[in-house]
Design a protein around this motif. Structure first.
Motif, PDB file in Angstrom:
ATOM      1  N   ARG A   1       0.861  -1.198   0.000  1.00  0.00           N
ATOM      2  CA  ARG A   1       0.000   0.000   0.000  1.00  0.00           C
ATOM      3  C   ARG A   1       0.893   1.242   0.000  1.00  0.00           C
ATOM      4  NH1 ARG A   1      -5.113  -1.818   1.601  1.00  0.00           N
ATOM      5  NH2 ARG A   1      -5.036  -3.922   2.514  1.00  0.00           N
ATOM      6  N   VAL A   2       0.707   2.080  -1.003  1.00  0.00           N
ATOM      7  CA  VAL A   2       1.526   3.293  -1.153  1.00  0.00           C
ATOM      8  C   VAL A   2       0.594   4.484  -1.344  1.00  0.00           C
ATOM      9  CG1 VAL A   2       3.228   4.481  -2.598  1.00  0.00           C
ATOM     10  CG2 VAL A   2       3.474   2.029  -2.134  1.00  0.00           C
ATOM     11  N   ALA A   3       0.943   5.603  -0.712  1.00  0.00           N
ATOM     12  CA  ALA A   3       0.205   6.859  -0.908  1.00  0.00           C
ATOM     13  C   ALA A   3       1.136   7.893  -1.509  1.00  0.00           C
ATOM     14  CB  ALA A   3      -0.338   7.359   0.422  1.00  0.00           C
ATOM     15  N   LYS A   4       0.583   8.717  -2.407  1.00  0.00           N
ATOM     16  CA  LYS A   4       1.388   9.753  -3.051  1.00  0.00           C
ATOM     17  C   LYS A   4       0.677  11.091  -2.959  1.00  0.00           C
ATOM     18  CE  LYS A   4       3.872  11.061  -7.244  1.00  0.00           C
ATOM     19  NZ  LYS A   4       4.118  10.836  -8.672  1.00  0.00           N
ATOM     20  N   ASN A   5       1.475  12.179  -2.854  1.00  0.00           N
ATOM     21  CA  ASN A   5       0.893  13.511  -2.671  1.00  0.00           C
ATOM     22  C   ASN A   5       0.458  14.160  -3.982  1.00  0.00           C
ATOM     23  OD1 ASN A   5       3.546  13.838  -3.626  1.00  0.00           O
ATOM     24  ND2 ASN A   5       3.752  15.851  -2.641  1.00  0.00           N
ATOM     25  N   LEU A   6       0.890  13.616  -5.124  1.00  0.00           N
ATOM     26  CA  LEU A   6       0.531  14.169  -6.429  1.00  0.00           C
ATOM     27  C   LEU A   6      -0.194  13.110  -7.256  1.00  0.00           C
ATOM     28  CD1 LEU A   6       3.937  15.906  -7.301  1.00  0.00           C
ATOM     29  CD2 LEU A   6       1.930  16.960  -6.237  1.00  0.00           C
ATOM     30  N   ARG A   7      -0.614  13.523  -8.453  1.00  0.00           N
ATOM     31  CA  ARG A   7      -1.246  12.559  -9.357  1.00  0.00           C
ATOM     32  C   ARG A   7      -0.176  11.626  -9.924  1.00  0.00           C
ATOM     33  NH1 ARG A   7      -2.644  12.346 -14.862  1.00  0.00           N
ATOM     34  NH2 ARG A   7      -4.706  11.480 -15.282  1.00  0.00           N
ATOM     35  N   VAL A   8      -0.475  10.328  -9.963  1.00  0.00           N
ATOM     36  CA  VAL A   8       0.487   9.370 -10.487  1.00  0.00           C
ATOM     37  C   VAL A   8       0.706   9.636 -11.980  1.00  0.00           C
ATOM     38  CG1 VAL A   8      -1.298   7.636 -10.981  1.00  0.00           C
ATOM     39  CG2 VAL A   8       1.067   6.918 -10.647  1.00  0.00           C
ATOM     40  N   CYS A   9       1.959   9.582 -12.415  1.00  0.00           N
ATOM     41  CA  CYS A   9       2.252   9.878 -13.819  1.00  0.00           C
ATOM     42  C   CYS A   9       1.959   8.659 -14.699  1.00  0.00           C
ATOM     43  CB  CYS A   9       3.699  10.330 -13.981  1.00  0.00           C
ATOM     44  SG  CYS A   9       4.907   8.987 -13.841  1.00  0.00           S
ATOM     45  N   ASN A  10       1.886   8.896 -16.009  1.00  0.00           N
ATOM     46  CA  ASN A  10       1.553   7.825 -16.956  1.00  0.00           C
ATOM     47  C   ASN A  10       2.539   6.672 -16.871  1.00  0.00           C
ATOM     48  OD1 ASN A  10      -0.552   9.363 -17.868  1.00  0.00           O
ATOM     49  ND2 ASN A  10       0.513  10.135 -19.679  1.00  0.00           N
ATOM     50  N   ASP A  11       3.830   7.008 -16.770  1.00  0.00           N
ATOM     51  CA  ASP A  11       4.832   5.951 -16.759  1.00  0.00           C
ATOM     52  C   ASP A  11       4.739   5.092 -15.499  1.00  0.00           C
ATOM     53  OD1 ASP A  11       7.393   4.754 -17.926  1.00  0.00           O
ATOM     54  OD2 ASP A  11       7.966   5.275 -15.859  1.00  0.00           O
TER      55      ASP A  11
END
Length: 885
Positions: free
Chosen positions: A837-847
């Motif tokens: 489980r991972v959380a990110k502060n921005l939108r995940v990029c396409n790659d």
């Protein structure tokens, strides 16, 4: 001797010596008793602005004077009783063992310590200082009411033959001075001297037990003693009910209520108060209903105890019924607490206008009522009204002035109010008024500095506070959460619990506010294990089904990727408010379950919970993430007719996102042009720019960016999205120009950060950062994994790289994205088969999105990745979003 309790060093002046007096006042007294009566004359002149008694010219028998004195005390004519005594002394009539107890009671009720000491001197002068236990007992009561702890002890210690009343007076005095341990010890000494306790004794000792950390065992012993002695009357039962409730043993309180046939209004009120104090709100309402069915009429105390239940659960209808009852039986006029509780209830139910009507209808406005109204304005963020009422209070001229409770509401209002420019000046006002050392005010100041972005000052205030209570700890946790210092918030919670255990501070036990405050940090960091630990604690302490904690738990599970658990908690909450419904609708939307979100909206309407602005934002987001364009548009265009709600600028922004994400960029652009002129269009233009980035629409993207730069020139994401559009189109010069403008304006792109929980820690990864202890190992693992992914058909999407560099350099930069590092950490540090489980502060990029699909298949792991917009569940090479994101 009571010296077995404690050695005191606080000594009084010799009580046989009268205080100094002036020879110019009431000279006729000097002729009778040139020492003590003159002193009494001076003190009584200072206290009473009355003429001498006309009885002095009428000779009467000693019995007449003493009967007259006692009669005046019984009639509560306290000042006249003291003057009668002075007239007796002037006439040379000697007071006896009946006069002094009555006189001392009068002085005690007047709370006049100086006069009391003069009478005490007379007690010794006339020979009743040691021999009369009745007089001595009354002296103990006098000094208790005058707040002189040392004198209480000294008088008691000189009593040679103590009786039951002597010990009762002492124990009661110790309780009034909050010397709880000493009160219990005095009870033990009383038993050692073979003095039989009465029900009055046991009541005082039970009160002492209720205020001791280890009081439960002692309290049970007192309960058993009262049963054995047959002293279980209504006063005793009421005290025991309150004791068990205060010590958190509500089962015992309820059992006593059920088994006692002589239960009265006080018994019911005590149980209701205990239930409310222990946040058993629904049960409190059930007991209130049972009380009424038994024919017991509620009084003002009942209403002021139960109204907070209506406040906490936002039960407006029940609160109105209480209001009507209070008006009918006169409780509103007789009990100022009822007025304050009504104001608080209406404000908590968002009916501030109704609260103000209650406030305006009460003419005897005490400080508590002013504070309730000011706090009500502040908590509903009617900050200008709160500050205006505060100034009105200060200028009212009624003797009412701001206290620490007032400032605890005024400080946050001043922080939020745009009309109040000198935010930190309120700190100076607090210090000037001498309120700066109060813990409640310091808590408010900590909150103020946290909200002003000065968390370091809040930390400094927190560090200097020696006696930190639960509110202090909760305020510091809230400050960190508000400042998005989530790791620090969890660390403070850990320190608080450690201190609770080490110092045996039951008062620092986390409560519902602690839990609802810290759970968002668990959600932000995807700290599922910590969140589950808090959930277990909330169940154990009967807090999980409360609307505030329950809603926070739903949100935590949803943002940690456990939608099933979120729904399970939601279904177990007995009373749900609009926030609870919004959280679960948003949860389904984040996971791409748009139809479920719409079904919940319908269910919400069936259960007559009125949606608010956030509800529709959540529904539109759910439709957007699920590609349910037509359903979202239908709700949008029927908001007024079906739900009685006018679309706001935020709703337009959501629908622009709904259309743009589906590729209907031109239609989204036209919708912005139809927005009312007075609406803030920044959110809508931002949604449109994001859609242009997804669908590479350069023409409309430039229009959106131009509008955004004018409206919000300091927001980095606008520049980044436009630079992305130029980079994807190969327009490197324009992309470079955008980055140059960012640099000129001092606008910095927020670095990509990702979090993953492992054991008791949350590990943080920043794009391009190599500070993590396993950084080298992680990069090496990703390079090896890169080759396996290529063999499976993975092709890096280098359009995500804004720099015009060689392709191999772009691929190296892609490897350093924070979510890839967090995923690699999870693979290397957890056992096979464990969900990552991972959380990110921005939108995940396409790659990263494409790469994670390949990784999930190669390592045979389920990977749940939450970005700033939604959840992605990767498994066996596919994503739950269906590449629609």
């Amino acid at each position: 001797m009571f010296s077995c309790l404690l050695h005191f060093h606080l000594l009084l002046p010799p009580v046989s010596q009268p205080l100094p007096f002036s020879r110019h006042k009431r000279p006729y007294l000097l002729r009778a008793t040139p020492t003590s009566s003159a002193a009494l004359a001076e003190v009584s002149d200072a206290v009473f602005d009355v003429a001498p008694s006309n009885l002095i010219s009428q000779p009467r028998s000693p019995e007449f004077w003493i009967d007259s004195l006692r009669s005046k005390v019984r009639s509560n004519l306290l000042r006249e009783a003291v003057l009668t005594y002075i007239d007796m002394i002037v006439l040379g009539i000697t007071p006896d063992n009946f006069a002094f107890p009555a006189l001392l009671k009068a002085v005690a009720d007047l709370r006049n310590a100086d006069l009391g000491k003069q009478i005490h001197a007379h007690v010794y002068k006339f020979g009743y200082g040691v021999d009369s236990v009745t007089v001595a007992n009354t002296l103990v009561n006098l000094y208790r009411k005058c707040g002189d702890f040392g004198a209480v002890y000294k008088v008691f210690d000189r009593i040679t033959e103590r009786n039951q009343v002597s010990w009762n007076s002492l124990i009661s005095s110790l309780c009034s001075f909050e010397k709880w341990e000493m009160a219990v010890e005095a009870f033990r000494c009383m038993l050692d001297e073979d003095v039989e306790p009465s029900s009055f004794t046991l009541v005082s000792v039970a009160i002492a037990c209720s205020n001791l950390r280890e009081g439960l065992l002692l309290g049970k012993q007192v309960h058993a003693f009262s049963l054995r002695k047959g002293e279980l009357n209504s006063f005793m039962v009421n005290t025991l009910v309150g004791m068990y409730g205060k010590l958190g043993k509500l089962g015992s309180s309820k059992a006593l209520l059920g088994s006692f046939e002589g239960r009265d209004l006080v018994t019911w009120n005590t149980v209701l108060s205990s239930l409310c104090q222990n946040e058993q709100f629904l049960e409190a309402l059930e007991y209130l209903r049972e009380m009424v069915l038994e024919g017991v009429e509620p009084d003002g105390f009942t209403i002021s105890s139960v109204l907070p239940v209506c406040s906490r659960l936002e039960l407006l209808r029940t609160g109105k019924e209480m209001h009507a009852y209070a008006l009918k039986n006169g409780s509103l006029d007789e009990n100022s607490f009822v007025g304050s509780a009504l104001v608080d209830m209406y404000c908590n139910c968002k009916r501030v206008v109704s609260a103000r009507r209650v406030f305006d209808g009460i003419f005897d406005r005490r400080t508590g009522l002013w504070n309730a109204m000011i706090a009500g304005y502040a908590q509903n963020e009617h900050d200008e009204e709160a500050l205006s009422l505060f100034m009105e209070m200060e200028e009212s001229g009624t003797g009412v002035s701001a206290n620490t409770t007032t400032m605890a509401s005024v400080v946050p209002a001043s922080v939020r109010s745009n009309a109040f420019s000198g935010k930190e000046a309120i700190h100076g006002f607090v210090v000037k008024r001498g309120l700066g050392e109060d813990r409640f005010v310091q808590n408010a100041l900590m909150d103020m500095y946290s909200r002003l972005g000065k968390i370091d000052i809040a930390e400094m205030i927190f560090g200097k506070l020696e006696d930190k209570d639960l509110v202090t700890w909760n305020t510091m946790i809230t400050g960190y959460v508000f400042s998005e210092c989530h790791e620090d918030a969890l660390l403070v919670l850990h320190k608080m619990q450690y201190f609770e255990r080490k110092a045996n501070r039951a008062d620092l036990k986390p409560n519902s506010i602690t839990l609802m405050t810290i759970l968002p940090s668990c959600a932000a960091l995807s700290a599922l294990a910590k969140g589950k630990e808090i959930h277990a604690y909330s169940i154990k302490n009967n807090l999980a089904t409360g609307v505030a904690v329950g809603s926070a738990l739903v949100d935590m599970y949803a943002k940690c990727g456990c939608l099933h658990n979120a729904r399970k908690v939601f279904d177990q909450i007995p009373i749900r408010n609009v926030i609870t419904w919004n959280v679960i609708i948003m949860a389904y939307g984040m996971h791409g379950n748009g139809q479920d979100a719409i079904d919940l909206l319908k269910m919400m309407m069936v259960q007559k919970v009125k949606p608010n602005e956030v509800t529709f934002i959540s529904v539109f987001a759910a439709c957007s993430h699920s590609g349910m364009v037509d359903e979202g548009l239908r709700i949008f265009y029927n908001m007024q007719n079906e739900y009685g709600f006018e679309p706001s600028s935020d709703h337009y922004a959501c629908v622009v996102d709904l259309l743009g994400r589906a590729g209907r960029v031109e239609e989204a652009y036209q919708l912005i042009n139809t927005m009312p002129l007075d609406f803030d269009k920044a959110g809508a233009w931002s949604s449109l720019l994001g859609a242009c980035r997804i669908h590479n629409n350069l023409e409309i993207g430039e229009i959106a960016a131009q509008n955004l730069v004018q409206l919000e020139p300091d927001v980095a994401s606008h520049y980044v999205l436009l630079a992305n559009i130029y980079s994807s189109a190969g327009l490197w010069e324009k992309a470079t120009e955008v980055r140059r403008k960012m640099k000129e304006k001092g606008v910095r792109k927020e670095p990509g950060c990702s979090w993953i929980e492992h054991g008791d820690e949350v590990h943080k990864f920043i794009a391009g950062d190599s500070s993590h202890p396993q950084s080298e190992k992680l990069h090496g693992y990703l390079e090896a994994l890169w080759e396996k992914m290529r063999k499976e058909g993975y092709v890096p999407d280098t359009s995500c790289v804004l720099h015009n560099v060689e392709e191999d350099e772009k691929e190296v930069l892609l490897c350093g994205h924070s979510e890839k590092l967090a995923i690699a950490f999870g693979i290397l540090n957890t056992s096979p088969g464990t969900v990552i489980r991972v959380a990110k502060n921005l939108r995940v990029c396409n790659d990263c999105h494409q790469a994670t699909k390949f990784i999930s298949k190669i390592v045979d792991r389920e990977i749940i990745l939450r970005d700033v917009r939604r959840f992605h569940h990767f498994k066996n090479g596919t994503c739950s979003c269906g590449d629609y994101w």
